[in-house]
Design a protein around this motif. Structure first.
Motif, mmCIF file in Angstrom:
data_model
loop_
_atom_site.group_PDB
_atom_site.id
_atom_site.type_symbol
_atom_site.label_atom_id
_atom_site.label_comp_id
_atom_site.label_asym_id
_atom_site.label_seq_id
_atom_site.Cartn_x
_atom_site.Cartn_y
_atom_site.Cartn_z
ATOM 1 N N LEU A 73 0.919 -1.110 0.052
ATOM 2 C CA LEU A 73 -0.180 0.039 0.239
ATOM 3 C C LEU A 73 0.888 1.241 -0.036
ATOM 4 C CD1 LEU A 73 -2.769 -0.923 2.576
ATOM 5 C CD2 LEU A 73 -2.763 -1.451 0.054
ATOM 6 N N VAL A 74 0.417 2.462 -0.334
ATOM 7 C CA VAL A 74 0.957 3.744 -0.579
ATOM 8 C C VAL A 74 1.365 4.376 1.092
ATOM 9 C CG1 VAL A 74 0.053 4.573 -2.778
ATOM 10 C CG2 VAL A 74 -1.100 4.994 -0.598
ATOM 11 N N ASP A 79 -7.371 3.658 7.408
ATOM 12 C CA ASP A 79 -8.007 4.471 6.223
ATOM 13 C C ASP A 79 -7.779 3.662 5.012
ATOM 14 O OD1 ASP A 79 -9.646 5.832 8.070
ATOM 15 O OD2 ASP A 79 -8.873 7.596 7.910
ATOM 16 N N ILE A 80 -6.436 3.435 4.692
ATOM 17 C CA ILE A 80 -5.979 3.021 3.415
ATOM 18 C C ILE A 80 -6.313 1.636 3.366
ATOM 19 C CG2 ILE A 80 -3.899 2.721 2.184
ATOM 20 C CD1 ILE A 80 -3.114 5.547 2.799
ATOM 21 N N PHE A 84 -8.944 -0.413 0.630
ATOM 22 C CA PHE A 84 -8.381 -1.576 -0.374
ATOM 23 C C PHE A 84 -9.134 -2.672 0.171
ATOM 24 C CE2 PHE A 84 -5.531 -5.173 -0.763
ATOM 25 C CZ PHE A 84 -5.239 -4.936 -1.913
ATOM 26 N N ASN A 85 -9.298 -2.994 1.359
ATOM 27 C CA ASN A 85 -10.233 -3.986 1.642
ATOM 28 C C ASN A 85 -11.627 -3.960 0.949
ATOM 29 O OD1 ASN A 85 -8.289 -4.675 3.554
ATOM 30 N ND2 ASN A 85 -9.206 -4.184 5.313
ATOM 31 N N LEU A 86 -12.311 -2.737 0.974
ATOM 32 C CA LEU A 86 -13.520 -2.853 0.483
ATOM 33 C C LEU A 86 -13.435 -2.910 -0.974
ATOM 34 C CD1 LEU A 86 -14.922 0.288 2.594
ATOM 35 C CD2 LEU A 86 -15.952 -1.985 2.564
ATOM 36 N N ALA A 87 -12.526 -2.550 -1.668
ATOM 37 C CA ALA A 87 -12.478 -2.533 -3.091
ATOM 38 C C ALA A 87 -12.267 -4.212 -3.434
ATOM 39 C CB ALA A 87 -11.061 -1.643 -3.421
ATOM 40 N N ILE A 88 -11.233 -4.575 -2.639
ATOM 41 C CA ILE A 88 -10.997 -6.142 -2.880
ATOM 42 C C ILE A 88 -12.242 -6.915 -2.712
ATOM 43 C CG2 ILE A 88 -9.868 -8.285 -1.918
ATOM 44 C CD1 ILE A 88 -8.151 -6.341 -3.942
ATOM 45 N N LEU A 89 -13.048 -6.519 -1.982
ATOM 46 C CA LEU A 89 -14.436 -7.297 -1.597
ATOM 47 C C LEU A 89 -15.399 -7.421 -2.582
ATOM 48 C CD1 LEU A 89 -15.156 -6.409 2.113
ATOM 49 C CD2 LEU A 89 -14.454 -8.404 1.322
ATOM 50 N N MET A 115 -3.829 -15.351 -19.160
ATOM 51 C CA MET A 115 -3.040 -14.130 -19.016
ATOM 52 C C MET A 115 -3.634 -12.979 -19.501
ATOM 53 S SD MET A 115 -0.107 -13.383 -17.726
ATOM 54 C CE MET A 115 0.863 -14.942 -17.387
ATOM 55 N N GLU A 116 -4.408 -13.222 -20.514
ATOM 56 C CA GLU A 116 -5.015 -11.851 -21.074
ATOM 57 C C GLU A 116 -6.095 -11.195 -19.959
ATOM 58 O OE1 GLU A 116 -7.815 -10.469 -24.936
ATOM 59 O OE2 GLU A 116 -6.741 -12.010 -24.926
ATOM 60 N N SER A 117 -6.771 -11.942 -19.335
ATOM 61 C CA SER A 117 -7.722 -11.666 -18.051
ATOM 62 C C SER A 117 -6.914 -11.180 -17.219
ATOM 63 C CB SER A 117 -8.468 -12.751 -17.820
ATOM 64 O OG SER A 117 -9.152 -13.338 -19.132
ATOM 65 N N TYR A 118 -5.744 -11.716 -16.833
ATOM 66 C CA TYR A 118 -5.143 -11.136 -15.772
ATOM 67 C C TYR A 118 -4.335 -9.558 -16.105
ATOM 68 C CZ TYR A 118 -1.545 -10.026 -12.020
ATOM 69 O OH TYR A 118 -1.148 -9.391 -11.151
ATOM 70 N N HIS A 119 -3.955 -9.547 -17.233
ATOM 71 C CA HIS A 119 -3.580 -8.216 -17.757
ATOM 72 C C HIS A 119 -4.659 -7.310 -17.614
ATOM 73 C CE1 HIS A 119 -2.246 -5.079 -20.671
ATOM 74 N NE2 HIS A 119 -1.253 -5.273 -19.947
ATOM 75 N N TYR A 120 -5.815 -7.428 -17.780
ATOM 76 C CA TYR A 120 -7.079 -6.639 -17.774
ATOM 77 C C TYR A 120 -7.201 -6.294 -16.372
ATOM 78 C CZ TYR A 120 -11.517 -4.643 -17.947
ATOM 79 O OH TYR A 120 -12.392 -3.777 -17.713
ATOM 80 N N PHE A 121 -7.175 -7.430 -15.493
ATOM 81 C CA PHE A 121 -7.575 -7.109 -14.217
ATOM 82 C C PHE A 121 -6.499 -6.212 -13.382
ATOM 83 C CE2 PHE A 121 -6.461 -8.489 -9.749
ATOM 84 C CZ PHE A 121 -7.863 -8.530 -9.068
ATOM 85 N N HIS A 122 -5.132 -6.678 -13.864
ATOM 86 C CA HIS A 122 -3.933 -5.941 -13.319
ATOM 87 C C HIS A 122 -4.110 -4.228 -13.651
ATOM 88 C CE1 HIS A 122 0.092 -4.319 -13.003
ATOM 89 N NE2 HIS A 122 0.368 -5.117 -12.021
ATOM 90 N N GLN A 123 -4.203 -4.108 -14.953
ATOM 91 C CA GLN A 123 -4.326 -2.599 -15.462
ATOM 92 C C GLN A 123 -5.444 -1.891 -15.125
ATOM 93 O OE1 GLN A 123 -1.410 -1.170 -17.247
ATOM 94 N NE2 GLN A 123 -0.547 -3.074 -16.085
ATOM 95 N N LYS A 124 -6.479 -2.551 -15.005
ATOM 96 C CA LYS A 124 -7.902 -1.843 -15.143
ATOM 97 C C LYS A 124 -8.495 -1.814 -13.613
ATOM 98 C CE LYS A 124 -8.088 -0.767 -19.466
ATOM 99 N NZ LYS A 124 -8.029 0.821 -19.885
ATOM 100 N N LYS A 125 -8.121 -2.812 -12.680
ATOM 101 C CA LYS A 125 -8.943 -3.060 -11.610
ATOM 102 C C LYS A 125 -7.753 -2.731 -10.483
ATOM 103 C CE LYS A 125 -12.696 -5.945 -12.898
ATOM 104 N NZ LYS A 125 -13.539 -7.261 -12.330
ATOM 105 N N LEU A 126 -6.802 -3.769 -10.281
ATOM 106 C CA LEU A 126 -5.839 -3.633 -9.141
ATOM 107 C C LEU A 126 -4.924 -2.365 -8.969
ATOM 108 C CD1 LEU A 126 -5.416 -5.041 -6.659
ATOM 109 C CD2 LEU A 126 -3.679 -6.457 -8.010
ATOM 110 N N SER A 127 -4.348 -2.068 -10.128
ATOM 111 C CA SER A 127 -3.205 -1.176 -10.224
ATOM 112 C C SER A 127 -3.778 0.248 -10.129
ATOM 113 C CB SER A 127 -2.325 -1.092 -11.173
ATOM 114 O OG SER A 127 -3.056 -0.901 -12.547
ATOM 115 N N VAL A 128 -5.251 0.563 -10.312
ATOM 116 C CA VAL A 128 -5.599 1.972 -10.425
ATOM 117 C C VAL A 128 -6.306 2.302 -9.212
ATOM 118 C CG1 VAL A 128 -6.222 1.712 -12.972
ATOM 119 C CG2 VAL A 128 -7.975 0.880 -11.144
ATOM 120 N N LEU A 129 -6.282 1.350 -8.106
ATOM 121 C CA LEU A 129 -6.637 1.548 -6.995
ATOM 122 C C LEU A 129 -5.895 2.642 -6.103
ATOM 123 C CD1 LEU A 129 -7.713 -1.874 -5.471
ATOM 124 C CD2 LEU A 129 -9.185 -0.234 -6.485
ATOM 125 N N PRO A 130 -6.472 3.609 -5.542
ATOM 126 C CA PRO A 130 -5.425 4.747 -5.157
ATOM 127 C C PRO A 130 -4.366 4.112 -3.945
ATOM 128 C CG PRO A 130 -7.737 5.255 -4.830
ATOM 129 C CD PRO A 130 -7.586 4.138 -5.527
#
Length: 152
Positions: A73-74, A79-80, A84-89, A115-130
């Motif tokens: 985490l940052v 709070d952070i 993160f917990n709420l986003a993951i749920l 792997m393509e699905s993971y790439h999407y998950f990584h780029q669009k869901k996980l790594s964009v979390l503040p």
């Protein structure tokens, strides 16, 4: 709650096959139906038995890729972490999420088709979390052991 050997036998049987009837359990542990029923109900009431589930075959459902992610985490504060917990749920791809000690903050287990699905998950869901600072991903080559059975 103290578990005696009969309770443990019941729990072992139910971990292996939650479809067993009370009659099946009674026959296997040489006990009559009523005490088995009472014990199972007590184990459920006490929360030792949380729920009954079906374990699905990932590959037959097209979920061929399992990934473990170490997430840092940052900042490490309440709070952070809660953000993160709420986003993951709300991410069904994440089948396990654990707050851990060590060089990173969370260990995620993610199940996806490829792997393509993971790439999407990584780029669009996980790594964009503040809340996320760093992600290290590990891809499972071969599953040696996977069980939900706890040693009792």
């Amino acid at each position: 709650m103290i578990l005696d050997e009969t309770d443990k036998k019941i729990l072992r049987l139910l971990q292996e096959d939650a479809h067993l009837t009370l009659k099946d359990i009674a026959n296997q542990i040489n006990l009559s139906l009523t005490p088995v029923h009472d014990r199972v109900k007590r184990l459920e009431k006490e929360g030792i038995i949380e729920k009954y589930v079906s374990i699905l075959n990932k590959k037959k459902l097209g979920k061929n890729l399992t990934v473990y992610c170490q997430v840092t985490l940052v900042k490490q504060n309440y709070d952070i972490s809660e953000g993160f917990n709420l986003a993951i749920l709300n991410m069904p791809e994440v089948v396990e999420c654990n707050f851990v000690s060590g060089n990173f903050d969370y260990m995620l287990k993610i199940v996806l088709p490829d792997m393509e699905s993971y790439h999407y998950f990584h780029q669009k869901k996980l790594s964009v979390l503040p809340e996320v600072s760093l992600i290290n991903s590990f891809f499972i080559i071969s599953e040696v052991k996977s069980t939900t059975v706890l040693p009792i």
